[in-house]
Design an enzyme around this catalytic site. Sequence first.
Site, short mmCIF file in Angstrom:
data_model
loop_
_atom_site.label_atom_id
_atom_site.label_comp_id
_atom_site.label_asym_id
_atom_site.label_seq_id
_atom_site.Cartn_x
_atom_site.Cartn_y
_atom_site.Cartn_z
N LYS A 275 0.86 -1.19 0.00
CA LYS A 275 0.00 0.00 0.00
C LYS A 275 0.90 1.24 0.00
O LYS A 275 1.54 1.54 1.00
CB LYS A 275 -0.91 0.04 1.23
CG LYS A 275 -1.97 1.14 1.09
CD LYS A 275 -2.64 1.51 2.39
CE LYS A 275 -1.90 2.56 3.16
NZ LYS A 275 -1.71 3.87 2.50
N GLU B 100 10.42 1.21 10.03
CA GLU B 100 11.34 2.31 9.71
C GLU B 100 10.58 3.59 9.99
O GLU B 100 9.75 4.01 9.19
CB GLU B 100 11.74 2.26 8.22
CG GLU B 100 12.44 1.00 7.81
CD GLU B 100 13.88 0.95 8.26
OE1 GLU B 100 14.36 1.90 8.90
OE2 GLU B 100 14.53 -0.07 7.96
N CYS C 120 13.95 11.17 6.56
CA CYS C 120 14.16 10.82 7.97
C CYS C 120 15.62 10.85 8.36
O CYS C 120 15.94 10.80 9.55
CB CYS C 120 13.52 9.47 8.26
SG CYS C 120 13.90 8.30 6.99
N GLU D 147 10.77 16.19 15.14
CA GLU D 147 11.01 16.03 13.72
C GLU D 147 10.14 17.02 12.95
O GLU D 147 8.91 16.95 13.01
CB GLU D 147 10.66 14.60 13.32
CG GLU D 147 10.96 14.27 11.88
CD GLU D 147 10.46 12.88 11.48
OE1 GLU D 147 9.33 12.53 11.84
OE2 GLU D 147 11.21 12.17 10.81
P1 NAD Z 1 2.50 8.13 8.06
O1 NAD Z 1 2.90 7.26 9.19
O2 NAD Z 1 1.38 9.05 8.26
O3 NAD Z 1 2.11 7.24 6.80
C1 NAD Z 1 2.96 6.23 6.32
C2 NAD Z 1 2.10 5.16 5.69
O4 NAD Z 1 1.36 4.53 6.73
C3 NAD Z 1 1.09 5.67 4.67
O5 NAD Z 1 0.96 4.75 3.61
C4 NAD Z 1 -0.20 5.72 5.48
O6 NAD Z 1 -1.36 5.58 4.70
C5 NAD Z 1 -0.01 4.52 6.38
N1 NAD Z 1 -0.79 4.58 7.62
C6 NAD Z 1 -1.10 5.67 8.36
N2 NAD Z 1 -1.87 5.30 9.41
C7 NAD Z 1 -2.03 3.96 9.34
C8 NAD Z 1 -2.71 2.99 10.13
N3 NAD Z 1 -3.42 3.33 11.21
N4 NAD Z 1 -2.65 1.69 9.77
C9 NAD Z 1 -1.94 1.32 8.68
N5 NAD Z 1 -1.30 2.18 7.87
C10 NAD Z 1 -1.33 3.49 8.20
O7 NAD Z 1 3.83 8.85 7.59
P2 NAD Z 1 3.99 9.84 6.35
O8 NAD Z 1 3.42 11.12 6.79
O9 NAD Z 1 3.53 9.23 5.08
O10 NAD Z 1 5.59 9.90 6.23
C11 NAD Z 1 6.35 10.72 7.01
C12 NAD Z 1 6.94 9.94 8.17
O11 NAD Z 1 7.64 8.79 7.72
C13 NAD Z 1 7.95 10.78 8.89
O12 NAD Z 1 7.75 10.67 10.27
C14 NAD Z 1 9.28 10.17 8.49
O13 NAD Z 1 10.30 10.34 9.38
C15 NAD Z 1 8.93 8.75 8.29
N6 NAD Z 1 9.89 8.12 7.38
C16 NAD Z 1 10.81 7.24 7.87
C17 NAD Z 1 11.74 6.64 7.04
C18 NAD Z 1 12.76 5.67 7.57
O14 NAD Z 1 13.42 5.03 6.80
N7 NAD Z 1 12.92 5.55 8.86
C19 NAD Z 1 11.72 6.91 5.69
C20 NAD Z 1 10.77 7.80 5.19
C21 NAD Z 1 9.84 8.39 6.06
#
Ligand code: NAD
Length: 474
Positions: free
Chosen positions: A172, A246, A280, A378
């Site tokens: 997804k 991650e 990140c 962050e």
């Molecule tokens: P997010 O957690 O809001 O969303 C990430 C994914 O999770 C999306 O596909 C979203 O639809 C899904 N999601 C959200 N709530 C969910 C739930 N309850 N159940 C299942 N899936 C769910 O994050 P974002 O806003 O898309 O991305 C930014 C965040 O991601 C930042 O905090 C960033 O640091 C982190 N990030 C981390 C890495 C890493 O490698 N550590 C890499 C990229 C981004």
Amino acid sequence: MQTKMLIGAAQEAGTETEEQVLNPRTGEVIVKMPEADTDQVNRAVAAARAAFPGWSRTTPAERSAKLLAIADAVEARLEDFAQLEALNCGKPINEVRTEEIPAVADCFRFFAGAVRNMSGPLAGEYMEGHTSMIRRDAIGVVASIAPWNYPLMMMGWKLAPALAGGNTVVMKPSEQTPLTALLMAEVMAGILPEGVVNVIVGQGSSVGNTLINHPDVDMVSITGDVATGRKVLQAASKSVKRTHLELGGKAPVIVFDDADLNSTVEGLKAFGYYNAGQDCTAACRIYAGPKIYDNLVADLSSAVSSIVYDNADDTLNEIPPLISRRQRDRVASFVQRASEQKHLEITTGGSLHDGPGFYYRPTVVAGAQQEDEIVQREVFGPVVSITRFDDADKAVAWANDSQYGLASSIWTSNIGRALDVSARLQYGCTWVNTHFMLVNEMPHGGLKQSGYGKDMSMYALEDYTVARHVMIAH
Ligand code: NAD
């Protein structure tokens, strides 16, 4: 433009609420896309389950050939992928063409080779009359959930090791950036057996939530926010699923007085602001020694003020806008609160951009103190803080004083100091005199609330397989 999902062999549109997919450079709607309904999520998981026995029993050489074919197909359609990724994320097209898409192809090629080269303990007689051997086998159906900052690269990081290990996947992408994932689904449908990869779209709270709670999913791999990671852990606890998390980061950057000023400024301009800081590992939390601090603030602020980000000719842009209005407003609110603190100085940027699109001016916040929100939280935007330190031990303690533990860097001309400090930093990665450099042979992943599990490298292949002991009595 491909807007259909991939469920088993079928490409089908979602039937639930429409999500608007926006162009971050203009704020205009690119396409409206209905999300998957519960039946479609269930059918995607069922297709992956049905494909698992066959795919998991293929030889490493057979899986390797498929991954190589995917890498070739990504390269063959590089321009299509680059145009879509740039459109959906607002990324400068040249960076997508020359850096991100080639890295995705290389990721598939790395795991194509890696799966034919896994090693482990020797088979042998560890008990008299018994021969033991270790196998590494696939885990099952993996639900892979990706964020919006590097949509296609996250797909590569998640799919390549999972498929190489013999798993089947339901992927997804972020609801904000599904376009390259759907093109990738189309490409993979022509290469992989039916059901090995399924791609469904929709919001986290609906489609994502159904997926992570699904009883027939064996492992959840998510890149996203810490709060989302916690939800995955709660859901996983019900059926004891494996998890690969991650999560966020707030990378500390320790600049010692003996660092080369020019190359440090050049590096921090690049690595603090790449992808508008929506990364990140972004070099966003600088600690500078007492002698270099003033020059670093002045020179970095000057360099950052020259970053090109809103040119109508996208080939000239160095960084994109933020992904959404919400994300831009979130970034602006951090800087607004910082500007209200007397000890902090916004030395460049600090305001919204005039005109359409979700732009925020690249910003430097100087005079930051360890307990400041801008140092602790962050921001995930083009904002870098600089804190002055007088004592190296204090700088290391401050660097480690974070809920996150993903990436860090040290800038110094003293190799002994670099080795000493890198041993004391509690981060999944420490770079010396650089930052942000990733290679598919080396692991990427965090400590603390940045999560656990590795992307890229042989370690990822281990995460997506399970060690099993077979013992034969004779
Ligand atoms: P997010 O957690 O809001 O969303 C990430 C994914 O999770 C999306 O596909 C979203 O639809 C899904 N999601 C959200 N709530 C969910 C739930 N309850 N159940 C299942 N899936 C769910 O994050 P974002 O806003 O898309 O991305 C930014 C965040 O991601 C930042 O905090 C960033 O640091 C982190 N990030 C981390 C890495 C890493 O490698 N550590 C890499 C990229 C981004």
